[in-house]
Design a protein around this motif. Structure first.
Motif, PDB file in Angstrom:
ATOM      1  N   LEU A  86       0.827  -1.204   0.000  1.00 52.82           N
ATOM      2  CA  LEU A  86       0.000   0.000   0.000  1.00 52.82           C
ATOM      3  C   LEU A  86       0.865   1.260   0.000  1.00 52.82           C
ATOM      4  O   LEU A  86       1.772   1.413   0.818  1.00 52.82           O
ATOM      5  CB  LEU A  86      -0.928   0.000   1.211  1.00 52.82           C
ATOM      6  CG  LEU A  86      -1.923  -1.163   1.256  1.00 52.82           C
ATOM      7  CD1 LEU A  86      -2.707  -1.128   2.545  1.00 52.82           C
ATOM      8  CD2 LEU A  86      -2.852  -1.117   0.064  1.00 52.82           C
ATOM      9  N   ASN A  87       0.556   2.158  -0.928  1.00 51.26           N
ATOM     10  CA  ASN A  87       1.352   3.362  -1.120  1.00 51.26           C
ATOM     11  C   ASN A  87       1.376   4.245   0.127  1.00 51.26           C
ATOM     12  O   ASN A  87       2.410   4.811   0.466  1.00 51.26           O
ATOM     13  CB  ASN A  87       0.808   4.135  -2.320  1.00 51.26           C
ATOM     14  CG  ASN A  87       1.706   5.279  -2.714  1.00 51.26           C
ATOM     15  OD1 ASN A  87       2.859   5.335  -2.320  1.00 51.26           O
ATOM     16  ND2 ASN A  87       1.179   6.192  -3.505  1.00 51.26           N
ATOM     17  N   HIS A  88       0.255   4.359   0.828  1.00 53.71           N
ATOM     18  CA  HIS A  88       0.232   5.254   1.986  1.00 53.71           C
ATOM     19  C   HIS A  88       1.122   4.734   3.117  1.00 53.71           C
ATOM     20  O   HIS A  88       1.664   5.516   3.895  1.00 53.71           O
ATOM     21  CB  HIS A  88      -1.202   5.509   2.460  1.00 53.71           C
ATOM     22  CG  HIS A  88      -1.838   4.369   3.184  1.00 53.71           C
ATOM     23  ND1 HIS A  88      -2.447   3.320   2.517  1.00 53.71           N
ATOM     24  CD2 HIS A  88      -1.952   4.087   4.503  1.00 53.71           C
ATOM     25  CE1 HIS A  88      -2.923   2.461   3.406  1.00 53.71           C
ATOM     26  NE2 HIS A  88      -2.631   2.897   4.614  1.00 53.71           N
ATOM     27  N   ILE A  89       1.330   3.437   3.201  1.00 55.56           N
ATOM     28  CA  ILE A  89       2.234   2.890   4.223  1.00 55.56           C
ATOM     29  C   ILE A  89       3.682   3.162   3.830  1.00 55.56           C
ATOM     30  O   ILE A  89       4.509   3.516   4.681  1.00 55.56           O
ATOM     31  CB  ILE A  89       1.969   1.395   4.445  1.00 55.56           C
ATOM     32  CG1 ILE A  89       0.543   1.199   4.959  1.00 55.56           C
ATOM     33  CG2 ILE A  89       2.962   0.818   5.443  1.00 55.56           C
ATOM     34  CD1 ILE A  89       0.113  -0.229   5.083  1.00 55.56           C
ATOM     35  N   PHE A  90       4.001   3.023   2.540  1.00 56.95           N
ATOM     36  CA  PHE A  90       5.343   3.379   2.074  1.00 56.95           C
ATOM     37  C   PHE A  90       5.637   4.844   2.397  1.00 56.95           C
ATOM     38  O   PHE A  90       6.706   5.175   2.923  1.00 56.95           O
ATOM     39  CB  PHE A  90       5.470   3.165   0.558  1.00 56.95           C
ATOM     40  CG  PHE A  90       5.866   1.780   0.161  1.00 56.95           C
ATOM     41  CD1 PHE A  90       7.198   1.448  -0.002  1.00 56.95           C
ATOM     42  CD2 PHE A  90       4.917   0.813  -0.068  1.00 56.95           C
ATOM     43  CE1 PHE A  90       7.573   0.175  -0.396  1.00 56.95           C
ATOM     44  CE2 PHE A  90       5.274  -0.461  -0.459  1.00 56.95           C
ATOM     45  CZ  PHE A  90       6.609  -0.786  -0.616  1.00 56.95           C
ATOM     46  N   ARG A  91       4.700   5.728   2.077  1.00 59.69           N
ATOM     47  CA  ARG A  91       4.918   7.155   2.325  1.00 59.69           C
ATOM     48  C   ARG A  91       5.070   7.453   3.810  1.00 59.69           C
ATOM     49  O   ARG A  91       5.872   8.305   4.200  1.00 59.69           O
ATOM     50  CB  ARG A  91       3.758   7.971   1.741  1.00 59.69           C
ATOM     51  CG  ARG A  91       3.837   8.068   0.229  1.00 59.69           C
ATOM     52  CD  ARG A  91       2.771   8.949  -0.328  1.00 59.69           C
ATOM     53  NE  ARG A  91       1.480   8.314  -0.018  1.00 59.69           N
ATOM     54  CZ  ARG A  91       0.321   8.923  -0.050  1.00 59.69           C
ATOM     55  NH1 ARG A  91       0.242  10.186  -0.368  1.00 59.69           N
ATOM     56  NH2 ARG A  91      -0.784   8.282   0.223  1.00 59.69           N
TER      57      ARG A  91
END
Length: 115
Positions: free
Chosen positions: A9-14
């Protein structure tokens, strides 16, 4: 992988990129506690490092390093590993040493080693 899943998930990477990371010449490692019993591991290899087969090979090598040393990692962490340009041509043992030393600095490795 026994107690780990892929981080997608992109928001966890960010969220992890906003934490302070640990870096050396080969890798950058970001780690943060999560509220689960397992680890979530994400690997990032930029397009700047080469064509798709080069990036995929680097990604497979980093995934294998984690798989071989998974029992040494504490459960309950989100981990993102970013490959630098020197990681593409690095010998496997040097890449392993880099990965584990950064994990130790981040406090993700267990203090006692399981045989």
């Amino acid at each position: 992988m026994k107690f780990s899943t892929s981080l997608k998930l992109n928001h966890i990477f960010r969220r992890l990129y906003r934490t302070s990371g640990f870096a050396d010449g080969y890798l950058v490692l970001y780690a943060r506690k999560n509220r689960t019993a397992g680890n979530r591991v994400g690997i990032t290899v930029s397009k700047k490092l080469g064509k798709a087969h080069v990036r995929n090979r680097t990604r497979r090598r980093l995934r294998e390093i984690y798989r071989l040393n998974e029992s040494r990692f504490q459960p309950g962490w989100d981990i993102v590993v970013v490959a630098r340009s020197r990681a593409v041509d690095a010998p496997f043992d040097r890449l392993t040493g880099s990965y584990l030393s950064l994990a130790r600095k981040a406090g993700v490795l267990c203090e006692t080693q399981d045989p």
